[in-house]
Design an enzyme around this catalytic site. Structure first.
Site, PDB file in Angstrom:
ATOM      1  N   MET A  97      -5.815  -2.935  -5.075  1.00  0.00           N
ATOM      2  CA  MET A  97      -5.876  -2.581  -3.682  1.00  0.00           C
ATOM      3  C   MET A  97      -5.820  -1.043  -3.386  1.00  0.00           C
ATOM      4  O   MET A  97      -5.087  -0.560  -4.289  1.00  0.00           O
ATOM      5  CB  MET A  97      -4.981  -3.559  -2.872  1.00  0.00           C
ATOM      6  CG  MET A  97      -5.458  -5.076  -2.786  1.00  0.00           C
ATOM      7  SD  MET A  97      -4.366  -6.586  -2.221  1.00  0.00           S
ATOM      8  CE  MET A  97      -5.149  -7.304  -2.535  1.00  0.00           C
TER       9      MET A  97
ATOM     10  N   ASP B  38       0.601  -1.442   0.149  1.00  0.00           N
ATOM     11  CA  ASP B  38       0.362   0.423  -0.055  1.00  0.00           C
ATOM     12  C   ASP B  38       0.855   1.445   0.209  1.00  0.00           C
ATOM     13  O   ASP B  38       0.439   2.180  -0.778  1.00  0.00           O
ATOM     14  CB  ASP B  38      -0.588  -0.191   1.835  1.00  0.00           C
ATOM     15  CG  ASP B  38      -2.105  -0.723   1.254  1.00  0.00           C
ATOM     16  OD1 ASP B  38      -2.580  -1.420   0.740  1.00  0.00           O
ATOM     17  OD2 ASP B  38      -2.637  -1.701   2.158  1.00  0.00           O
TER      18      ASP B  38
END
Length: 415
Positions: free
Chosen positions: A189, A143
């Site tokens: 994501m 991330d």
């Protein structure tokens, strides 16, 4: 080092997390550690006294090289939230009793935001009780949302895979023609930070136009404007490809994926399980415009694609693992290793350590000026930031045409 080291992996796996594990192991042994233990399933497994001696699994240089090329968490991961110290000291007493039993000098935890929360709490307890074990965080997350570090190991490889996959998806869209066109929605994501979704722009080049639209969770999502934008694009071309973060939200904070389904699962850290954003938007466009649509979720593929790993990423992951051990050996505790970019051309990056209290439970978001005014694409500044992180390849060790990984510890095996 005069005593032993223990290392664990936590949170979402990556293609580079085991390279950090290899860096921890090699550096600890080089600095004189008697044993290097691996927690099975992180601190949750440690509480059940589940651990291995890594020397039983990394016996040769080939084993170490295979480990670097093995995706996902070799030791097993967890999403276990330690209670606050004042809420349950028994948990901490149990952990520290195990550390004493194993004669642990340094505790290294490889993970993201939630994992740094664990390092913060354990190092605080060590201070309160005067315990000598030192606690160091080793950054890991696709991330790329950890504070105070230029970027995180795992992100470069995921970005490389996402850029490559987007290019192939765009190419696939050229193959067939439909009377009203085709719209492909690709879900990437990213709960609150759009670093991964922005990486779809890496597909753009002389041989590829790149995605037509990119939507990040940092910018409120307007469903009507999205529909109007797609309609106008279909007037100019027959194949539209849109990249969206799984965590895009409307102006009132509602996740787009919640517009189609309710979210039932929430993990120990209060994170909702997000899925279905692309599916909802594909259905919306099909209903509004009547064209053919496709929904693609890259899902866990983007974090486990070691065959497309970035050489820069794998080397830096190994580097931060070694730097974590070095920091602990030199007396640091309650710190996390960070990557500091020294130069873009040529790209150079070094390591230092920062106070984990300034990192845990914080999130680094994509700067607003790295997204265009409309909120529909990333800027050249974003691309310049990411591109150095995806450079180079790591050749898999191939056996019978398939990449070979280091064997999973039998204690984790499902067979």
């Amino acid at each position: 080092m005069e005593r032993n080291v223990i290392v664990g992996q936590s949170g979402g796996p990556t293609a580079a997390i085991n390279s950090s594990l290899a860096g921890v192991y090699r550096t600890a042994k080089d600095r004189g550690a008697k044993k290097v233990y691996g927690m099975l399933h992180g601190v949750q497994g440690l509480l059940e006294e589940k651990y291995i001696d890594l020397a039983d699994h990394i016996k040769t240089e080939l084993d170490a090289e295979l480990l670097k090329r093995t995706p996902a968490a070799f030791l097993g991961s967890c999403r276990y939230k330690l209670p606050e110290i004042h809420e349950n000291r028994d948990v901490y007493d149990k952990i520290f009793a195990i550390l004493d039993k194993l004669d642990i000098e340094a505790f290294i935890y490889i993970g993201g935001n939630d994992s740094m929360d664990t390092i913060k709490k354990l190092s605080d307890y060590a201070i309160i009780t005067g315990h000598p074990t030192r606690f160091i965080g080793c950054p890991k997350t696709i991330d790329n949302d950890l504070a105070l570090t230029d970027h995180t190991p795992g992100y470069g490889s995921a970005a490389k895979y996402i850029g490559t996959s987007m290019k192939e998806i765009i190419r696939d869209g050229f193959c067939l023609e439909y009377e009203k066109g085709i719209v492909t929605i690709v879900e990437v994501m990213g709960r609150n930070a759009g670093w991964l979704t922005g990486a779809t722009a890496l597909s753009e080049g002389e041989d590829c136009e790149g995605p037509d639209l990119i939507y990040l969770p940092e910018i409120p999502f307007d469903l009507k404007k999205f529909g109007d934008k797609v309609r106008k694009l279909l007037e100019k071309k027959t194949s539209i490809v849109v990249a969206v973060s799984e965590g895009i939200r409307t102006d009132d904070g509602t996740y787009v994926c919640e517009l189609g389904n309710s979210i039932d699962f929430v993990d120990a850290f209060g994170h909702k399980q997000l899925s279905g954003t692309a599916s909802y938007l594909a259905s919306f466009i099909a209903g509004e415009i009547g064209c053919k649509t496709r929904a693609i979720e890259l899902s866990t593929l983007q974090r486990s694609a070691s065959h497309a790993a970035s050489r820069v990423d794998i080397l830096e992951a190994y580097q931060v693992g070694g730097a974590a051990v070095k920091a602990a050996d030199e007396g640091d505790s309650g710190k996390m290793v960070v990557l500091q970019r020294l130069s873009d051309d040529p790209y150079q990056c070094g390591t230092e350590v920062k106070d984990v209290h300034k990192i845990a439970n914080d999130e680094k978001l994509v700067p607003r000026d790295w997204v265009n005014k409309e909120g529909t694409y990333v800027t050249s500044e974003f691309i310049s930031y990411v591109r150095p992180l995806i450079q180079g390849d790591v050749s898999p060790v191939m056996v019978d045409g398939i990449p070979r990984h280091l064997y999973t510890p039998k204690e984790l095996s499902h067979k």
